[in-house]
Design a protein around this motif. Structure first.
Motif, PDB file in Angstrom:
ATOM      1  N   THR A  65     -62.840-147.353 111.805  1.00 26.62           N
ATOM      2  CA  THR A  65     -62.875-145.922 112.126  1.00 26.62           C
ATOM      3  C   THR A  65     -62.165-145.670 113.452  1.00 26.62           C
ATOM      4  N   LYS A  66     -62.424-146.506 114.435  1.00 25.55           N
ATOM      5  CA  LYS A  66     -61.772-146.359 115.750  1.00 25.55           C
ATOM      6  C   LYS A  66     -60.313-146.804 115.691  1.00 25.55           C
ATOM      7  N   ALA A  67     -60.064-147.945 115.060  1.00 30.05           N
ATOM      8  CA  ALA A  67     -58.709-148.514 115.048  1.00 30.05           C
ATOM      9  C   ALA A  67     -57.716-147.617 114.318  1.00 30.05           C
ATOM     10  N   TRP A  68     -58.087-147.109 113.150  1.00 36.71           N
ATOM     11  CA  TRP A  68     -57.155-146.256 112.395  1.00 36.71           C
ATOM     12  C   TRP A  68     -56.888-144.953 113.132  1.00 36.71           C
ATOM     13  N   GLY A  69     -57.877-144.435 113.841  1.00 36.82           N
ATOM     14  CA  GLY A  69     -57.646-143.240 114.649  1.00 36.82           C
ATOM     15  C   GLY A  69     -56.565-143.475 115.697  1.00 36.82           C
ATOM     16  N   THR A  70     -56.591-144.640 116.319  1.00 37.88           N
ATOM     17  CA  THR A  70     -55.572-145.003 117.302  1.00 37.88           C
ATOM     18  C   THR A  70     -54.208-145.171 116.641  1.00 37.88           C
ATOM     19  N   VAL A  71     -54.170-145.904 115.536  1.00 32.16           N
ATOM     20  CA  VAL A  71     -52.905-146.154 114.834  1.00 32.16           C
ATOM     21  C   VAL A  71     -52.267-144.842 114.368  1.00 32.16           C
ATOM     22  N   ILE A  72     -53.054-143.983 113.757  1.00 31.21           N
ATOM     23  CA  ILE A  72     -52.508-142.716 113.254  1.00 31.21           C
ATOM     24  C   ILE A  72     -52.077-141.825 114.414  1.00 31.21           C
ATOM     25  N   GLY A  73     -52.835-141.834 115.502  1.00 24.33           N
ATOM     26  CA  GLY A  73     -52.439-141.080 116.687  1.00 24.33           C
ATOM     27  C   GLY A  73     -51.095-141.526 117.225  1.00 24.33           C
ATOM     28  N   ARG A  74     -50.865-142.825 117.255  1.00 31.40           N
ATOM     29  CA  ARG A  74     -49.573-143.358 117.714  1.00 31.40           C
ATOM     30  C   ARG A  74     -48.442-142.988 116.750  1.00 31.40           C
ATOM     31  N   LEU A  75     -48.743-142.990 115.470  1.00 27.28           N
ATOM     32  CA  LEU A  75     -47.756-142.599 114.471  1.00 27.28           C
ATOM     33  C   LEU A  75     -47.346-141.141 114.672  1.00 27.28           C
ATOM     34  N   VAL A  76     -48.318-140.276 114.878  1.00 23.47           N
ATOM     35  CA  VAL A  76     -48.035-138.861 115.123  1.00 23.47           C
ATOM     36  C   VAL A  76     -47.186-138.702 116.376  1.00 23.47           C
ATOM     37  N   THR A  77     -47.559-139.381 117.449  1.00 31.53           N
ATOM     38  CA  THR A  77     -46.802-139.307 118.699  1.00 31.53           C
ATOM     39  C   THR A  77     -45.359-139.750 118.500  1.00 31.53           C
ATOM     40  N   ARG A  78     -45.167-140.808 117.752  1.00 31.40           N
ATOM     41  CA  ARG A  78     -43.819-141.329 117.509  1.00 31.40           C
ATOM     42  C   ARG A  78     -42.959-140.311 116.768  1.00 31.40           C
ATOM     43  N   TYR A  79     -43.516-139.697 115.717  1.00 33.22           N
ATOM     44  CA  TYR A  79     -42.735-138.750 114.948  1.00 33.22           C
ATOM     45  C   TYR A  79     -42.540-137.417 115.662  1.00 33.22           C
ATOM     46  N   GLU A  80     -43.493-137.025 116.469  1.00 33.22           N
ATOM     47  CA  GLU A  80     -43.304-135.810 117.266  1.00 33.22           C
ATOM     48  C   GLU A  80     -42.200-136.009 118.296  1.00 33.22           C
ATOM     49  N   ALA A  81     -42.155-137.189 118.909  1.00 34.68           N
ATOM     50  CA  ALA A  81     -41.114-137.490 119.888  1.00 34.68           C
ATOM     51  C   ALA A  81     -39.735-137.532 119.222  1.00 34.68           C
ATOM     52  N   ALA A  82     -39.666-138.070 118.014  1.00 32.56           N
ATOM     53  CA  ALA A  82     -38.397-138.153 117.303  1.00 32.56           C
ATOM     54  C   ALA A  82     -37.886-136.760 116.893  1.00 32.56           C
ATOM     55  N   ALA A  83     -38.801-135.818 116.708  1.00 28.01           N
ATOM     56  CA  ALA A  83     -38.422-134.475 116.273  1.00 28.01           C
ATOM     57  C   ALA A  83     -37.871-133.626 117.417  1.00 28.01           C
ATOM     58  N   GLU A  84     -38.108-134.060 118.643  1.00 29.37           N
ATOM     59  CA  GLU A  84     -37.653-133.271 119.804  1.00 29.37           C
ATOM     60  C   GLU A  84     -36.164-133.369 120.020  1.00 29.37           C
TER      61      GLU A  84
END
Length: 84
Positions: A65-84
């Motif tokens: 529950t904790k680990a996937w929250g971190t992984v998905i958060g990093r995934l979101v951050t990566r794709y948001e940064a790429a969209a800029e």
């Protein structure tokens, strides 16, 4: 192991427990579905199932529950940064 795949819509696979856990040989199942929301957003739906019963499984559930929250958060951050 990949169980199912639908291009740009869904991915399902098995997931192993940590190697230091006695439940390591038992796999859980992950299903990720993607849903377009507008022109530049996607909703990700994540489900992990197949947990057993008992304290070892409770530990695994809490960990993931904790680990996937971190992984998905990093995934979101990566794709948001790429969209800029």
């Amino acid at each position: 192991r990949i169980i199912a795949y639908q291009d740009e819509r869904m991915l399902s696979f098995t997931w192993a427990n940590r190697p230091d856990w006695p439940i390591r040989p038992h796999k859980t199942h992950i299903v990720i579905t993607l849903e377009p929301v507008g022109a530049h957003s996607t909703r990700l739906h994540f489900v992990q199932s197949g947990f057993g019963e008992g304290s070892d499984w409770d530990t695994a559930y809490d960990y993931f529950t904790k680990a996937w929250g971190t992984v998905i958060g990093r995934l979101v951050t990566r794709y948001e940064a790429a969209a800029e």
